[in-house]
Design an enzyme around this catalytic site. Structure first.
Site, PDB file in Angstrom:
ATOM      1  N   ASP A 132      38.286  39.488  48.148  1.00 45.45           N
ATOM      2  CA  ASP A 132      37.553  40.290  47.182  1.00 45.45           C
ATOM      3  C   ASP A 132      36.259  40.893  47.729  1.00 45.45           C
ATOM      4  O   ASP A 132      36.051  42.113  47.645  1.00 45.45           O
ATOM      5  CB  ASP A 132      37.288  39.447  45.925  1.00 45.45           C
ATOM      6  N   ILE A 160      37.377  42.223  41.485  1.00 38.30           N
ATOM      7  CA  ILE A 160      38.553  42.992  41.894  1.00 38.30           C
ATOM      8  C   ILE A 160      39.809  42.124  41.825  1.00 38.30           C
ATOM      9  O   ILE A 160      40.882  42.599  41.435  1.00 38.30           O
ATOM     10  CB  ILE A 160      38.345  43.580  43.302  1.00 38.30           C
ATOM     11  N   ASP A 161      39.706  40.850  42.188  1.00 36.01           N
ATOM     12  CA  ASP A 161      40.837  39.936  42.035  1.00 36.01           C
ATOM     13  C   ASP A 161      41.327  39.931  40.592  1.00 36.01           C
ATOM     14  O   ASP A 161      42.531  40.075  40.324  1.00 36.01           O
ATOM     15  CB  ASP A 161      40.422  38.516  42.431  1.00 36.01           C
ATOM     16  N   CYS A 162      40.400  39.713  39.656  1.00 38.39           N
ATOM     17  CA  CYS A 162      40.791  39.615  38.246  1.00 38.39           C
ATOM     18  C   CYS A 162      41.333  40.943  37.737  1.00 38.39           C
ATOM     19  O   CYS A 162      42.326  40.977  36.995  1.00 38.39           O
ATOM     20  CB  CYS A 162      39.604  39.160  37.404  1.00 38.39           C
ATOM     21  N   GLY A 165      44.856  41.379  39.035  1.00 38.05           N
ATOM     22  CA  GLY A 165      45.795  40.555  38.277  1.00 38.05           C
ATOM     23  C   GLY A 165      46.133  41.152  36.926  1.00 38.05           C
ATOM     24  O   GLY A 165      47.303  41.165  36.508  1.00 38.05           O
TER      25      GLY A 165
END
Length: 395
Positions: A132, A160-162, A165
């Site tokens: 991230d 950005i990860d969330c 997802g």
């Protein structure tokens, strides 16, 4: 009954982005089978499990060594029967196991197969690992975050990860909907890089039109003034006056009608040109209040404002967090303790979901035997798989 309770999802992901997507599917009713290597999800032990916990509710954990023939056979059987497969391996890895999209569709032609990665399945960066903060740097996001006289700064939440997802879950649902209406299965290619680039959209458009690069502005907003972070008597507050009306109300709340008669601050453009001078006028007024006192006064007057709060403020004493039921009790299997985490950010009037979690995060391999039994493995076969190390169950 939940909307996705007829879907079986094989989750071949680790870290954050993949688990976020599969948790959303699980909480909508999907049976999510989380396939973990012998060492477990590589985020299980970070921060004593406190990164793993928020993103792995509602799943069953199968711990298996795919490098063994028997372990590989188990995962292959799961993939061949799955409605949805979500994976976050580096491009090319699953081809070694005939578990890539092309191989799986030869045996399961209607599967919806989602590949999450740092940079996508094509392009010169495709084989690079994605993390991230590194994506924040490469995407241009970090260059606009922080103060102009200091180095670029990262956002410390896994933003950005969330976001990746959540986008993946949306794409999966669209693909399932298309398949259920008579379409085919499909391969979804989504990456942290692409999501980050999409979130830079208005800066990209502005650069294309003006040739101007956005500067790091610290706590300073764009397009109006006052707009930014200001000190208060006990902390800081963000205030945004986005129209002439808001500015007039601000001056009224502060009993500074004289500012309305100052030629330097007559229009939004004037106030932007004299931003720092106006800031100097406002700081003493703001410092006469605590952050929450000023926040309340400004919000009551219809002026966007937010006291800068800490995590402790949110967890220990926030009436709106409580009213929205955004903190829920759960369990950390890595330290065997009850913990609190943030709930899901949506509610349905029909009771589809209330923001809480259907079940706690699983221990590594907690459901290994249950999943194998569902695949019609006998008790003796399951015992043999344990003895050879092909599968592992939690103690």
């Amino acid at each position: 009954m939940k909307p996705l309770d007829d879907l079986t999802v094989v989750d071949l992901t680790q870290s954050v982005a993949g688990p976020v997507s599969t948790q959303l599917l699980a909480e909508m009713g999907a049976t999510v089978l989380k396939v973990e290597p012998p060492s477990g999800d590589n985020f299980r032990n970070l921060m004593n499990g406190n990164i793993f916990v928020p993103f792995n509710h509602g799943k069953q954990s199968l711990c298996v060594d795919m490098k063994t023939d028997d372990g590989h056979a188990v995962v292959t059987e799961l993939a061949d029967e799955a409605d949805v497969i979500v994976e976050s391996f580096r491009p090319g890895v699953l081809e070694q196991y005939d578990l890539d999209y092309e191989s799986v569709t030869e045996r399961n032609e209607d599967v919806v197969y989602c590949s999450l990665s740092g940079f996508g399945r094509t392009g010169p960066y495709q084989s690079y690992p994605g993390y991230d903060p590194c994506i924040q740097a490469i995407s241009g996001l970090m260059a606009i975050n922080g103060y102009a006289d200091r180095p670029p700064a990262r956002i410390r939440a896994s933003l950005i990860d969330c976001g990746t997802g959540a986008n993946a879950a949306f794409a999966i649902l669209a693909a399932v909907r298309n398949r259920d209406r008579g379409g085919d299965g499909t391969h979804i290619d989504i990456s942290l890089f692409d999501v980050a680039i999409s979130w830079m959209s208005y800066w990209i458009t502005n650069y294309d039109q003006t040739g101007e690069l956005p500067e790091r502005a610290g706590g300073k907003g764009i397009g109006s003034a006052p707009n930014g972070v200001f000190p208060t008597g006990d902390g800081h507050i963000y205030v945004a006056t986005l129209s002439e009306g808001m500015y007039e109300r601000l001056c009224t709340v502060l009993d500074r009608q004289d500012l309305l008669e100052d030629d330097r601050f007559e229009t939004i453009d004037d106030r932007i040109d004299h931003r720092e001078t106006l800031r100097d006028e406002l700081i003493p007024e703001f410092e006469a209040y605590t952050s929450t006192e000023l926040e309340g006064k400004l919000l009551d007057a219809g002026i966007p404002a937010g006291a800068v709060r800490t995590v402790a403020d949110l967890v220990d004493d926030n009436e709106h967090v409580d009213a929205r039921s955004m903190l829920v009790d759960t369990y950390n299997p890595e330290v065997d303790e009850d913990v609190v985490t943030a709930g899901l950010p949506f509610r349905f009037s029909t009771g589809i979901h209330d923001g809480g979690f259907s079940s706690r995060p699983p221990k590594k391999g907690e459901h290994t035997e249950t999943i194998l039994e569902a695949l019609s493995y006998s008790a003796s076969e399951i015992e043999r798989l344990h003895e050879t190390g092909a599968v592992i169950s939690s103690s």
